[in-house]
Design a protein around this motif. Structure first.
Motif: not given
Lengths: 396, 392
Positions: A325-335
């Motif tokens: 829910e942040g500014r730039i969601p990162t590694n939303t697949d779990g990385g």
């Protein structure tokens, strides 16, 4: 090339210890899904680029698995960036006009080697010709490389150890929570903060849970011109920018190399953003897929990709900038922390999440109103990394 | 789709001396080949925008060797076609407009493996017929084609051996004209016919030597090339076809032709606008890893009618003063086979023939030259056919 090349279908296998499957099986799992998503048949594919570090082109693995007949196939090899480089070769060929519809696919079954990490001496070994500092640094395992940067980074920016640890832990718990929501992830269990900090040290200050693990998997993408993508009438994404940089050993032979930034990533990002017309990545990018071989690698990449100000990545992570829910969601697949590491498929697998997000198919992981993602992949070792940065977006 | 024709120029090429290069490492060979190409193009390493390099784990070596910090470099592998495929991908990079000047290079240190051929450990995952065909030495694969060719077209063993010997003698003669060739000596028909068998019916002189060497090409768009030199050479067409194990799995596969070659040649001719290869090609480089390979290739690329190549060989059709000179540099037979680099080495001879800089080997009035590479084994060949021609 900006805006001319599209990805019109992607597929991705479940990651994991896939002992019951051959490489062919994994390629079918990912490849057929990509072909179906694009609304084509294998007969429509004119050429392919195949990422795999463990077999020779001799084996006809890809053409056999997907029944591609006598079409052109090139095997691509670029260490950990192999899958991403296969994609790049496919983009370049489509942009050149040589082909209309091509395939980029990658597979790896590292668990067959019996290691949870790279097999000893391969593929990162710099060979017996390396001498001096080159040999010392070059022969290290990947987590050691990460730890070198992390240690130096913390020192340069005066980050207290506890604060650094909190940031890394936050990345692990976030990625593993995301993995739990991804049906194709290799690890689908969230971890608690205390599990991260109490897990065994891999290379100080990194614990085992800070490091990704080699897992089996495959991924595939159908690449075509935007005009062809429109004709196919399937949801597609557009390649807006592509930047690549390969090191020439500077990091291993120069005393001035400072270990607080990876120049390959920085330069590749500059090139990709220039092509995409991005001047302020932190504002213009809504989602990032970062090559988190370790949490340390991810932390540094935020700065090299321009998603956090220099020296401020720890603050940005602790601030929740890169949470779902942040500014730039990162590694939303779990990385990589949840999906493991498959050299042949790595960049493709990372792009798969951006493809799902930008075609509104990410289910409960969906980022609302997303316009553009950045995908970052790195292969190699200190001084000789190859970094690939892709900027992909929705059709205009 | 848009043909590659006339959209990519070669502005420089280089090859190393090929041979048992114990004194040179992989990087030394890359440096030697790239230095010659850079000197030929009269440019500096810093003028290069991107690199493509052949061989597994070779990606980072190019930047290291040429001191090119941070240009993009990709590694490609396509068995014995690697060099030609590196060239193809570099050509796409130029044609896409992403880069102005691109380098394609590869080097092989085959002698370091300690074997004189390719070590074929076999693939334990193959089963049945596939395992039988696939898991054998490379000469054995090509021996299958020689045997079947003889049977299919009704040639006697003596006729076949005569034909293959003529090809070996021709390539050895051409090799004497090439100071960079590994073998620079003539052989006699008797030498070739009576040589020990390697894989029946192929004898010692039917097989090329796996050896050390490197090669390099520098490519640019024609508008960039024009600023650099007057006698650049243009890419007219590139075809690549890769097998899908049919030759290993299908009873119908007939072992008298390589379907990959036929498909690749068709693509390249289509792009180059060549309708009649015999009339339009002035010079040809074929992948003669084995003499029978060259024999079948004549027919696959359409410069000999099916089943008739032995007659043309007897007439001297493919010799230096014949209708279509083939392998004027001595071919793989004499220049040797540094695996990842060989495809670029084939292109190097075509480049010099088109440019008119092939010295004592120069064929008169060359217009189009075809360079062919063939990697892999039965059922999984990767064949590349590249056609080069003069500017404008």
């Amino acid at each position: 090339m900006n805006g001319k090349v599209a990805i019109v279908g992607m597929g991705c296998s479940v990651a994991g210890v896939r002992s019951q499957c051959s490489q062919e099986d994994l390629l079918v799992e990912a490849g057929v899904a990509a072909i179906d998503a694009a609304g084509i048949t294998s007969a429509d594919i004119e050429a392919s680029w195949f990422g795999c570090t463990s077999v020779s082109a001799n084996h006809a693995l890809l053409n056999f698995s997907l029944k591609l007949g006598y079409t052109a196939m090139t095997k691509v090899s670029n260490a950990g960036a192999t899958g991403a480089d296969a994609l790049r070769a496919a983009y370049v060929a489509v942009a050149s006009g040589a082909y209309d519809i091509v395939l980029a696919a990658g597979v790896e079954k590292p668990t067959d080697g019996g290691y949870s990490d790279f097999a000893e001496g391969d593929p990162l070994s710099m060979g017996s010709s390396a001498v001096g500092a080159d040999a010392v640094v070059g022969e290290f395992r990947p987590p050691v490389h990460s730890a070198l940067y992390l240690t130096r980074y913390a020192n340069a920016f005066a980050v207290p150890p506890e604060r650094l640890r909190s940031a890394l832990t936050k990345l692990v718990t976030r990625s593993r929570r995301a993995g739990a929501r991804n049906p194709k992830a290799g690890f689908r269990t969230p971890v608690r903060e205390d599990e991260v900090t109490s897990s065994p040290l891999s290379v100080a200050p990194l614990t085992v849970l800070d490091c990704s693990q080699a897992l089996d998997g495959a991924a595939a993408a159908i690449v075509c011109s935007v005009a062809t993508a429109k004709r196919l009438r399937r949801r597609y994404i557009v390649v807006e920018g592509l930047g690549v940089a390969s090191g020439g050993l500077e990091g291993r032979v120069k005393q001035s190399y400072d270990y607080t930034s990876i120049p390959e990533t920085r330069i590749a990002a500059e090139r990709a953003y220039a092509m995409a017309g991005i001047t302020d990545p932190a504002q213009e990018i809504g989602h990032a897929q970062i090559f988190d071989l370790t949490t340390a690698a991810e932390l540094l990449a935020y700065e090299d990709l321009g998603l956090a100000p220099r020296g401020k990545a720890v603050e940005a992570v602790l601030n929740g900038d890169f949470e779902p829910e942040g500014r730039i969601p990162t590694n939303t697949d779990g990385g990589l922390l949840s999906n493991g590491y498959q050299a042949g498929a790595a960049g493709l697998r990372q792009l798969y999440e951006a493809y799902l997000q930008l075609t509104d198919r990410a289910g409960e992981r969906q980022i609302p109103d997303l316009r553009r993602s950045v995908v970052h992949t790195v292969g190699g070792a200190v001084g000789s990394f190859t970094a690939l940065v892709q900027v992909v977006g929705r059709p205009q | 789709m848009e043909s590659i024709r006339d959209r990519v120029a070669i502005i420089g090429m280089g090859t190393t001396k090929v041979g048992e290069r114990w004194e040179a490492g992989h990087e030394d060979l890359l440096f030697e080949a790239c230095s010659e190409a850079l000197a030929d193009a009269k440019i500096e390493p810093r003028d290069i925008d991107a690199g493509y390099v052949g061989g597994v784990s070779a990606t980072q070596t190019l930047n290291r060797v040429l001191k090119l910090d941070y240009i993009p470099v990709s590694g490609m592998e396509n068995a014995c076609s690697t060099g030609a495929d590196v060239f193809r991908n570099a050509a796409f990079a130029v044609a896409s407009g992403m880069y102005d000047i691109v380098i394609a290079a590869a080097a092989g240190k085959q002698k370091d493996a300690g074997t004189t051929g390719i070590d074929m450990a076999g693939d334990p995952s193959t089963v049945g017929m596939e395992a039988m065909v696939h898991n054998g030495s490379v000469p054995r694969h090509f021996g299958l084609y020689a045997t079947r060719y003889m049977h299919h077209y009704g040639y006697t063993f003596e006729q076949l051996k005569y034909t293959l010997a003529r090809i070996a003698v021709k390539n050895h003669h051409n090799g004497t004209l090439n100071p960079k060739a590994h073998f620079q000596k003539e052989i006699t028909m008797e030498d070739a016919i009576n040589a020990p068998f390697i894989a029946w019916p192929l004898g010692l002189y039917d097989c090329c030597a796996n050896i050390d060497g490197g090669a390099c090409a520098i490519l640019a768009r024609p508008e960039v090339a024009r600023r650099i030199r007057d006698d650049y050479v243009l890419v007219k067409g590139i075809g690549l076809s890769s097998g899908w194990r049919e030759g290993r799995m299908s009873q119908k596969y007939n072992f008298t032709m390589f379907p990959e070659n036929v498909a690749a040649a068709e693509q390249a001719y289509g792009q180059a606008g060549i309708k009649d290869p015999v009339a339009e090609l002035s010079h040809v480089q074929l992948h003669d890893a084995f003499t029978v390979n060259e024999l079948v290739d004549y027919e696959d690329v359409g410069i000999a009618p099916r089943g008739k190549a032995p007659h043309l060989v007897k007439e001297g059709y493919f010799e230096m003063d014949g209708k279509i000179p083939v392998n004027t540099d001595g071919g793989l037979k004499c220049t040797g086979h540094p695996v990842p680099a060989t495809g670029l080495k084939q292109l190097n001879e075509s480049y010099h023939q088109v440019q008119g800089t092939a010295g004592p080997r120069q064929v008169k009035n060359v217009r189009y030259s075809l360079a062919h590479s063939q990697g892999g084994l039965t059922g999984s060949f990767s064949s590349l056919v590249t056609i080069l021609g003069p500017r404008d």
